[in-house]
Design an enzyme around this catalytic site. Structure first.
Site, PDB file in Angstrom:
ATOM      1  N   CYS A 181       9.990   2.758  -6.551  1.00  0.00           N
ATOM      2  CA  CYS A 181       9.333   3.843  -7.300  1.00  0.00           C
ATOM      3  C   CYS A 181       9.171   3.431  -8.756  1.00  0.00           C
ATOM      4  CB  CYS A 181      10.180   5.106  -7.231  1.00  0.00           C
ATOM      5  SG  CYS A 181      10.569   5.630  -5.548  1.00  0.00           S
ATOM      6  N   SER A 182       7.990   3.689  -9.318  1.00  0.00           N
ATOM      7  CA  SER A 182       7.799   3.367 -10.730  1.00  0.00           C
ATOM      8  C   SER A 182       8.656   4.315 -11.570  1.00  0.00           C
ATOM      9  CB  SER A 182       6.324   3.455 -11.105  1.00  0.00           C
ATOM     10  OG  SER A 182       5.800   4.724 -10.794  1.00  0.00           O
ATOM     11  N   CYS A 185      -2.637   9.951 -13.390  1.00  0.00           N
ATOM     12  CA  CYS A 185      -2.152   8.604 -13.709  1.00  0.00           C
ATOM     13  C   CYS A 185      -3.289   7.630 -13.968  1.00  0.00           C
ATOM     14  CB  CYS A 185      -1.246   8.102 -12.588  1.00  0.00           C
ATOM     15  SG  CYS A 185       0.191   9.165 -12.361  1.00  0.00           S
ATOM     16  N   HIS A 235       5.599   2.640 -16.463  1.00  0.00           N
ATOM     17  CA  HIS A 235       4.449   3.510 -16.168  1.00  0.00           C
ATOM     18  C   HIS A 235       4.381   4.708 -17.119  1.00  0.00           C
ATOM     19  CE1 HIS A 235       1.351   5.611 -14.107  1.00  0.00           C
ATOM     20  NE2 HIS A 235       2.062   6.239 -13.194  1.00  0.00           N
TER      21      HIS A 235
END
Lengths: 377, 377
Positions: B207-208, B83, B326
């Site tokens: 949570c993304s 990420c 994201h």
């Protein structure tokens, strides 16, 4: 300008490693290179890899190397450029040193392919084509692309399948002397020419294999006898339909010209060469693109034996991708491994007095080409 | 030392792009950044991406950008660090300029995830764990890891689910002002706390999300009003079982300390912050690790509103990963996009007089953390 030197090299046996993981191979080559360099403090790690995400569900290879080798909280990254991933990772290590941020860098490359079915590997490798292009969906594969180039080359030059076979035979004979090479069984021109067809006109021996393996290099700004004289990387057309001339892979020529210019040398100064022979045809095109032989005459040089280990321009003394093997992310660094040994006088198929060496690493159908020139100082 | 400046930024809408390909998004953001920079000659391209190989059968993104934007035979590469891929790509661009090899570099990041089933995305993302570790095979996932951290944090500090919800609500409220953010629907603390559980104690809003999108930055050695004051990248432990302290993600702290030291500034000098809130819990840990608030007291700063756009340390004015979205490889560069607009005075949720900004981009369970400090000069 900051100069960069090679301080250590490491490489696993190339072949099938059914009982070893990707990480195990990667750490093995890395440890060897660090040992060879005298266990220096490492400031950064770059890992070249192409397929570990799709075929082994394994990324974060940079962090894994730093963590498992206890290198501390240092910068790391994986670098991808299809089959040129290793050569590109090497270049990032060199740029890192040139930037002044790092004194010593570990560059490692790895691939594990033999655990998967061939069609799945072929599919994964097709990630090196543009998915939005019609030619990928029309069914083009990499053997297909290089087969087309071979047909065209035959048509224009008068070369034949026998010349391709001569490349494959030379590289196999070189591999017989290299204990780390994948293929160690002798063969003959007849066997190569008679082998089953992969894609017209390329037979089994004209195509590089699937391979497990890893290689690693330690670079430093601190002088050593092996100097990285120049590094060049270019991107080229990503689709076959963009090719203006099927006798040429322009990225190879461009990367060669840039590398020579930066080094202040020419093809005549190079004593020993590792080239990206993903197919036997690619080796012929590459020795032309890099100026070792005139355009359209590479096949004659092969015929005359000039590229043998004993010839005037020894190419792929390691066995090349065709017989040393082609664990994709490791390939560019295994070329450096061989050339460093050539310059140190400790190589398989040692070329007497080799002083300057060139490695060329290709990605896709010419989407990337990296050239590095090394010299003994 | 060569200085690096930002000359242009570009970003697509983050969200679901069912009708656009990965390449289309990547080229869109890249073109915007080049346009914003006044269409300079580009010397190299770095692309940050994590999943395109496994989820879109598409690698060679560097070459695709150079080829399709007509940038010529220039060096390009894809860079991966889970990420943190975007932040790491940015750093490679900066090193490339510092090395003297490049004057101007395009750095782009992209991910496309919404076309796939959630279990397949979860599986692909697990490539950011060590496949040789037992914890991956025991079933650990990223929500699971950050859920454990939240439990421990609650136990040690007295924080509650309500504090996590305050992070999520703040970032959603920020996203409402950002037209490029994925989530634009208002919500309430009650809705967030009552949302379905993903993994105890993290609910849906903690949570993304999965996101399609791209962002790009043009860097140059030529001065501009936006100076890259420092760049730091570290790798940390790759396994949860290596964590000495579940209240800490040491890679974040290490990358912060290095970035401050290189910049000659401290957390007190930073006016506006983009942090890697892959989970609401991660934002609380990160604001502590980066020294904005004391260890174990980040949740109080949230409660007191200090991290709101109007607070003394505005965090994730873009909406953050939680509400801006994201798209993994693009995330680190979308942080820079937001901060450059903050420094230029043209941001969503503009922070008045912002002069110095910090971006922190995380990979894996702390396998990577990249920190960049930008300033208006």
């Amino acid at each position: 300008m900051t100069k960069t030197y090679v301080h250590g090299v490491g490489m696993t046996k190339f072949g099938t490693h059914a009982d070893r993981t990707l990480k195990n191979l990667l750490l093995d080559a890395s440890r060897q290179a660090l040992e060879d360099a005298g266990r220096p403090k490492v400031d950064a790690v770059f890992v070249g890899n192409f397929l570990a995400g799709s075929m082994s569900n394994q990324e974060i290879l940079g962090a894994i190397v730093a963590n498992d080798l206890g290198l501390g909280y240092i910068p790391t990254a994986k670098v991808e450029g299809a089959c040129a991933s290793g050569g590109i990772a090497l270049r990032q290590g060199i740029l890192g040193i040139m930037s002044g941020e790092y004194d010593t860098v570990l560059v490692a490359g790895v691939e594990k392919m033999k655990h998967a079915r061939t069609p799945d590997v072929t599919q994964a490798i097709n990630a090196a084509m543009d998915t939005d292009s019609n030619e990928k969906h029309a069914g083009l594969t990499f053997p297909g692309f290089f087969g087309v180039l071979a047909h065209r080359y035959f048509h224009e030059t008068g070369a034949t399948k026998e010349h391709l076979a001569m490349v494959a035979l030379k590289n196999r004979e070189n591999a017989l002397q290299n204990p780390l090479a994948q293929f160690q069984k002798p063969t003959t021109l007849e066997e190569i020419i008679g082998a089953r067809l992969i894609t017209e006109p390329l037979g089994l021996f004209d195509c590089s294999p699937m391979t497990d393996g890893a290689a690693a290099i330690v670079l430093s700004r601190k002088p050593s006898p092996i100097h990285v004289r120049s590094s060049a990387l270019v991107s080229g057309p990503t689709q076959m339909q963009d090719a203006l001339d099927l006798l040429s892979i322009p990225a190879i020529g461009e990367s060669g010209r840039k590398a020579y210019e930066k080094a202040g040398v020419g093809p005549e100064d190079i004593d020993v060469i590792e080239i990206h022979d993903c197919f036997s045809m690619t080796e012929i095109i590459a020795i032309e693109e890099l100026g070792f032989f005139p355009k359209g005459e590479g096949f004659k040089a092969i015929e005359e034996g000039h590229t043998k280990a004993s010839g005037k321009k020894p190419v792929n003394t390691s066995g090349g991708l065709l017989s040393r093997g082609h664990p994709i992310g490791a390939t560019g660094l295994s070329q450096i491994y061989q050339l460093v040994h050539q310059l140190k006088g400790t190589a398989a198929n040692q070329v007497n007095g080799a002083r300057m060496a060139l490695a060329q690493n290709l990605g896709g159908t010419g989407s990337y080409s990296a050239v590095h020139i090394l010299e003994r100082v």
